[in-house]
Design an enzyme around this catalytic site. Structure first.
Site, PDB file in Angstrom:
ATOM      1  N   HIS A  18      -7.191  39.270   4.996  1.00 29.95           N
ATOM      2  CA  HIS A  18      -6.817  40.085   6.304  1.00 29.95           C
ATOM      3  C   HIS A  18      -7.232  39.770   7.414  1.00 29.95           C
ATOM      4  O   HIS A  18      -8.372  40.320   8.016  1.00 29.95           O
ATOM      5  CB  HIS A  18      -6.986  41.287   5.774  1.00 29.95           C
ATOM      6  CG  HIS A  18      -6.320  42.344   6.451  1.00 29.95           C
ATOM      7  ND1 HIS A  18      -6.452  43.095   7.568  1.00 29.95           N
ATOM      8  CD2 HIS A  18      -4.932  42.968   5.989  1.00 29.95           C
ATOM      9  CE1 HIS A  18      -5.569  43.837   7.972  1.00 29.95           C
ATOM     10  NE2 HIS A  18      -4.726  43.976   7.177  1.00 29.95           N
ATOM     11  N   ILE A  52      -8.897  40.874  10.794  1.00 29.26           N
ATOM     12  CA  ILE A  52      -8.626  42.272  11.612  1.00 29.26           C
ATOM     13  C   ILE A  52      -9.081  43.023  10.337  1.00 29.26           C
ATOM     14  O   ILE A  52      -8.597  43.038   9.195  1.00 29.26           O
ATOM     15  CB  ILE A  52      -7.316  42.261  11.762  1.00 29.26           C
ATOM     16  CG1 ILE A  52      -7.159  41.330  12.959  1.00 29.26           C
ATOM     17  CG2 ILE A  52      -7.088  43.827  12.253  1.00 29.26           C
ATOM     18  CD1 ILE A  52      -5.601  41.460  13.395  1.00 29.26           C
ATOM     19  N   GLY A  56      -6.735  48.638   8.541  1.00 28.70           N
ATOM     20  CA  GLY A  56      -6.591  50.196   9.179  1.00 28.70           C
ATOM     21  C   GLY A  56      -7.044  51.347   7.968  1.00 28.70           C
ATOM     22  O   GLY A  56      -7.772  52.306   8.073  1.00 28.70           O
ATOM     23  N   VAL A  57      -6.630  51.118   6.913  1.00 25.06           N
ATOM     24  CA  VAL A  57      -6.806  52.055   5.726  1.00 25.06           C
ATOM     25  C   VAL A  57      -8.339  51.985   5.667  1.00 25.06           C
ATOM     26  O   VAL A  57      -8.706  52.905   5.237  1.00 25.06           O
ATOM     27  CB  VAL A  57      -5.881  51.637   4.414  1.00 25.06           C
ATOM     28  CG1 VAL A  57      -6.614  50.121   3.728  1.00 25.06           C
ATOM     29  CG2 VAL A  57      -5.860  52.848   3.493  1.00 25.06           C
ATOM     30  N   GLU A 109     -10.891  55.384   5.734  1.00 27.80           N
ATOM     31  CA  GLU A 109     -11.873  55.405   4.582  1.00 27.80           C
ATOM     32  C   GLU A 109     -13.251  55.410   5.175  1.00 27.80           C
ATOM     33  O   GLU A 109     -13.912  56.476   4.646  1.00 27.80           O
ATOM     34  CB  GLU A 109     -11.869  54.079   3.543  1.00 27.80           C
ATOM     35  CG  GLU A 109     -12.787  54.237   2.438  1.00 27.80           C
ATOM     36  CD  GLU A 109     -12.693  55.326   1.543  1.00 27.80           C
ATOM     37  OE1 GLU A 109     -13.626  55.690   0.885  1.00 27.80           O
ATOM     38  OE2 GLU A 109     -11.856  56.296   1.301  1.00 27.80           O
TER      39      GLU A 109
END
Length: 180
Positions: A81, A87, A90-91, A95
């Protein structure tokens, strides 16, 4: 500690320690505390590779905390990723916000005398998540979490992920304290 404040021009992006103390001065349980990684691991069950906060700062019991995530190129998720343009997903930022909030709630319960060995914190909902800029290796991600409300075992938080004084992400989320 106050001599090392990081201030920003972006309104409300960062709160000084003095502001935090003053905003909570009516409750004698609210003090400043810094939790290191070992203290965090004693409060929440997450372990590598899913433990996403390195430190918890400026803790106002039951109200506010700032989690710190030092983003390294060695993170497991950067391999895929994204190759050549790493990067932080986002998840995982959301978290990390939730882990900061969970450590805050558990530490607050510990101060109130609750036996933490019998408790866990579960995610219930994520709402209004927004990702405004990428979080990349070398960033110090500051995870500001603020309780919006709590009722019984359910806690609702607003979270902001801040890098270099700029909001990188934000989300509202709800969690529940449950028996193991």
């Amino acid at each position: 500690m106050l001599e090392n404040l990081h201030l920003t021009t972006e309104k409300d992006a960062l709160m000084t320690e003095t502001d935090l103390v003053n905003s909570n001065s009516n409750d004698n349980k609210k003090v400043l505390v810094t939790l290191d990684i070992n203290e965090i691991m004693a409060l929440i069950p997450h372990r590598y590779p899913m433990l996403l906060i390195d430190r918890l700062e400026i803790l106002a019991f039951s109200e506010k905390a700032i989690g710190i995530k030092n983003v390294s190129m060695n993170e497991w998720y950067f391999e895929g990723h994204f190759p050549g343009k790493p990067i932080m997903p986002g998840v995982l930022i959301v978290e990390a916000m939730a882990q900061a909030a969970a450590a805050l709630v558990m530490k607050s319960m510990e101060v109130d005398g609750v036996d933490l060995a019998s408790k866990l914190v579960y995610f219930m909902a994520i709402e209004e998540a927004k990702f405004r800029r990428p979080v990349v290796p070398g960033d110090a991600l500051r995870l500001h979490v603020t309780k919006e409300k709590s009722r019984g075992p359910v806690w609702r938080f607003k979270g902001e992920g801040i890098v270099d004084g700029k909001i990188a992400s934000e989300a509202n989320f709800t969690a529940m304290i449950v028996d193991r």
